[in-house]
Design an enzyme around this catalytic site. Structure first.
Site, PDB file in Angstrom:
ATOM      1  N   ASP A  33      35.649  33.461  46.174  1.00 45.29           N
ATOM      2  CA  ASP A  33      35.916  34.853  45.835  1.00 45.29           C
ATOM      3  C   ASP A  33      37.220  35.319  46.467  1.00 45.29           C
ATOM      4  O   ASP A  33      37.492  35.049  47.633  1.00 45.29           O
ATOM      5  CB  ASP A  33      34.747  35.706  46.369  1.00 45.29           C
ATOM      6  CG  ASP A  33      34.827  37.145  45.923  1.00 45.29           C
ATOM      7  OD1 ASP A  33      34.845  37.383  44.709  1.00 45.29           O
ATOM      8  OD2 ASP A  33      34.856  38.045  46.796  1.00 45.29           O
TER       9      ASP A  33
ATOM     10  N   GLU B 176      39.085  32.199  42.750  1.00 46.05           N
ATOM     11  CA  GLU B 176      39.356  33.445  42.036  1.00 46.05           C
ATOM     12  C   GLU B 176      40.666  33.978  42.594  1.00 46.05           C
ATOM     13  O   GLU B 176      40.701  34.545  43.683  1.00 46.05           O
ATOM     14  CB  GLU B 176      38.234  34.460  42.259  1.00 46.05           C
ATOM     15  CG  GLU B 176      38.417  35.666  41.367  1.00 46.05           C
ATOM     16  CD  GLU B 176      37.931  36.982  41.970  1.00 46.05           C
ATOM     17  OE1 GLU B 176      37.595  37.880  41.201  1.00 46.05           O
ATOM     18  OE2 GLU B 176      37.907  37.118  43.211  1.00 46.05           O
TER      19      GLU B 176
HETATM   20  O1  ISL Z   1      36.916  43.921  38.973  1.00 43.58           O
HETATM   21  C1  ISL Z   1      37.682  44.351  39.803  1.00 43.58           C
HETATM   22  C2  ISL Z   1      37.726  45.784  40.159  1.00 43.58           C
HETATM   23  O2  ISL Z   1      36.822  46.519  39.386  1.00 43.58           O
HETATM   24  C3  ISL Z   1      38.585  43.419  40.480  1.00 43.58           C
HETATM   25  O3  ISL Z   1      39.557  44.091  41.176  1.00 43.58           O
HETATM   26  C4  ISL Z   1      37.754  42.566  41.437  1.00 43.58           C
HETATM   27  O4  ISL Z   1      37.372  43.353  42.502  1.00 43.58           O
HETATM   28  C5  ISL Z   1      38.535  41.378  41.917  1.00 43.58           C
HETATM   29  O5  ISL Z   1      38.631  40.508  40.820  1.00 43.58           O
HETATM   30  C6  ISL Z   1      37.809  40.641  43.050  1.00 43.58           C
HETATM   31  O6  ISL Z   1      36.518  40.327  42.591  1.00 43.58           O
HETATM   32  C7  ISL Z   1      35.604  39.669  43.393  1.00 43.58           C
HETATM   33  O7  ISL Z   1      35.485  40.222  44.675  1.00 43.58           O
HETATM   34  C8  ISL Z   1      34.968  41.548  44.729  1.00 43.58           C
HETATM   35  C9  ISL Z   1      33.670  41.721  43.931  1.00 43.58           C
HETATM   36  O8  ISL Z   1      33.367  43.079  43.798  1.00 43.58           O
HETATM   37  C10 ISL Z   1      33.794  41.111  42.546  1.00 43.58           C
HETATM   38  O9  ISL Z   1      32.569  41.204  41.860  1.00 43.58           O
HETATM   39  C11 ISL Z   1      34.237  39.696  42.725  1.00 43.58           C
HETATM   40  O10 ISL Z   1      34.290  39.000  41.507  1.00 43.58           O
HETATM   41  C12 ISL Z   1      34.727  41.837  46.173  1.00 43.58           C
HETATM   42  O11 ISL Z   1      33.994  40.796  46.743  1.00 43.58           O
END
Ligand code: ISL
Length: 564
Positions: free
Chosen positions: A206, A260
């Site tokens: 993540d 990610e």
């Molecule tokens: O979808 C987003 C905002 O609404 C993106 O900015 C997202 O936060 C970003 O892709 C990081 O995502 C990941 O980490 C976040 C979590 O909320 C997301 O679900 C996850 O995929 C924080 O851990």
């Protein structure tokens, strides 16, 4: 003709299981509930493994399954070595692994180590006093700078115990871990080994591009504030840290890693996946799914065009080149439903456009990730009021923008209805019984009212369903390695309604054609191409003659053809 993997050995891309695999993303909270709690659970995933096997899935990525107070649905981890209570027990998790192994499937877990929950023992200690040994596990400062949070407001929150501010790129309940502290890194690596020793085969990392912070937190310029998501990926030690995890953990195990890399522009993605750099195996990039995000007002969407869409895909593959690799997806738990986003979810075009997008997802030179429900053509949810939303991405900005009078409520709701992450998070639609067969209790998030029409039970045995089409595509993906490894060539980057590209490996030549419009189109094949045979078509059309040099495409028609 079935092509063997041996035949592509000579190609530049070395074959591996995870390049050929089709991954499926399970959002456990919304997949299947077995005990009436209204929240999906691990036993629900086990119960549905045969469904996924039938679809042809090789590996599953599950969103965070760890103990969490759920401010951000599990992306705020309280205890990395404990299972989220609602999801079940460690025994359930072990059984999930063994049931998957029996079916020759692999499990990828979500690793959330940019931040923890504010209820994690490390943070509880860290905030307790300035000289606590865990103080440096997080970032503390006397004064905040102008960093914004991804969920609205400032990225700094004052903690009354010591009067200092701590950093959180996401919610205030998600304090950022201090990767510059070697003790933090060692603790995290041990935790990763714990899950690998259990038999996990993959990690989705993540927000991996934000691990390293910019030293001393200088104020951002107004331009940097607008581009903060990219700025946050510019920490000087980022790649050093990723190489370190690779060296100390990944390289010791048989594990596939997918980062990610939110905020990283497509052109930079190769730094993470070039196998010679020994960092990650593949990356999720976001230029494509976010091509219609308004730069200044990120909660809004603007119009998008097919040339823009295909240019991003072109650049993605160009950048990966012969040494990198990507994860390919058009939706996930953070984005709108693909058929509502890039297709047409009106009743007359939903099935056709869902299939067309399936053709796109499963014919790229990258590992396909199918988000749960996408194989059914599940759609966005008809949200009405702010109370309908659970997503902290919506509620945070509501406070920040609407409650402060900066943006009118109706304007914000209209946009969020389309962009909210909740669209993808509504319960999986299994059948037409109450709550779509997801739970016998009250579902944690409302079921989409279209479940009587769109559900798995209705589609599994229907040869014309979106499900059956995905199943056929997955089978083709497995049978024709050229669809994985062949070169990719976009036939006309500027065509605004037909997306056509070739996938070629020596004498194996395939054409993929997708009509992105709800009208018929006569498509003369460019570059003297002619069709040898039809591999698959997503809907009936006039049969293609041998050696045809043009195609009459029905609305949202897609197909794969052998070329002469
Ligand atoms: O979808 C987003 C905002 O609404 C993106 O900015 C997202 O936060 C970003 O892709 C990081 O995502 C990941 O980490 C976040 C979590 O909320 C997301 O679900 C996850 O995929 C924080 O851990």
């Amino acid at each position: 003709m079935i092509q063997s993997v041996d035949q592509i050995q000579k190609s530049s891309q070395l074959p591996t299981w995870w390049k050929q695999a089709v991954f499926y993303q399970v959002y456990p909270r919304s997949f299947k509930n077995t005990n009436g709690s209204g929240v999906g659970d691990i036993n629900g995933i086990i119960e549905k493994l045969d469904y996924l096997k039938q679809l042809g899935i090789d590996a599953i990525w599950i969103n965070p399954h760890y103990d969490s107070p759920n401010t951000d649905n599990g992306y705020d981890i309280r205890n990395y070595e404990k299972i989220m209570e609602e999801y079940g027990t460690m025994e359930d998790f072990d059984r999930l692994i063994s049931e998957m192994q029996k079916r020759n499937m692999r499990l990828m877990v979500d690793v959330v180590i940019n931040h923890s929950s504010d209820q994690h023992e490390w943070f509880v200690q860290s905030r307790s006093s300035k000289d606590n040994p865990y103080r440096d596990y997080y970032f503390w400062r006397d004064e905040p700078n102008n960093y914004p949070s991804f969920f609205g407001g400032s990225a700094w929150t004052k903690d009354d115990t010591t009067g200092q501010y701590y950093l959180h790129y996401f919610a205030k309940e998600q304090p950022d871990l201090n990767w510059d502290n070697p003790k933090v890194r060692e603790d995290l690596y041990n935790m990763l080994r714990f899950w690998l020793d259990k038999g996990v085969s993959g990690f989705r990392l993540d927000t991996v591009a934000t691990f390293s912070k910019i030293p001393n937190f200088p104020e951002f310029t107004p331009e940097q504030v607008l581009n903060f998501d990219e700025e946050y990926t510019k920490g000087p030690h980022l790649h050093q840290y990723i190489r370190e995890i690779n060296e100390k953990v990944f390289s010791e195990y048989d594990v596939v890693t997918a980062g990610e890399i939110f905020g990283v522009p497509t052109e930079e993605s190769i730094k993470f996946t070039d196998h010679r750099r020994k960092e990650l195996n593949m990356a999720f990039t976001f230029d494509l799914v976010r091509l219609d995000v308004d730069h200044a007002e990120k909660w809004r969407r603007k119009d998008w065009t097919l040339p823009h869409f295909r240019k991003i895909i072109h650049d993605l593959h160009q950048t990966a080149g012969e040494h990198g690799w990507n994860a390919f997806f058009l939706d996930n738990h953070d984005n709108p439903r693909v058929v509502s986003h890039f297709g047409d979810d009106r009743p007359e075009w939903r099935v056709a456009s869902a299939k067309a997008l399936g053709t796109v997802i499963l014919t790229q030179p990258a590992t396909p990730f199918i988000y749960q429900g996408t194989e059914l053509g599940m759609t966005n949810y008809p949200f009405q009021t702010i109370e309908d939303f659970d997503d902290i991405g919506v509620t945070g900005f509501w406070k920040d923008l609407v409650e402060t009078g900066k943006v009118p409520a109706d304007k914000f709701l209209e946009a969020s209805k389309y962009t909210s992450r909740d669209n993808a998070r509504t319960p999986f639609q299994w059948d037409d019984t109450e709550n779509a067969g997801f739970t016998t209790g009250t579902p944690w998030l409302k079921v989409n009212p279209n479940y009587k029409e769109i559900n798995a039970a209705r589609q599994v045995n229907d040869p014309d369903s979106v499900f059956s089409y995905y199943k056929s595509l997955i089978q083709l993906r497995h049978e024709i390695p050229t669809l994985t490894y062949g070169s990719y060539h976009d036939l006309d980057l500027n065509h605004d309604s037909v997306y056509a590209y070739t996938r070629i490996d020596g004498d194996y030549k395939y054409l993929v054609v997708v009509n992105f419009k709800d009208s018929e189109i006569d498509y003369p094949l460019p570059e003297d191409l002619s069709i040898a045979s039809t591999v698959i078509e997503s809907s009936a059309q006039k049969s293609v003659q041998n050696n045809a040099t043009s195609l009459q495409l029905a609305p949202w028609q897609s197909g794969i053809y052998r070329l002469n």
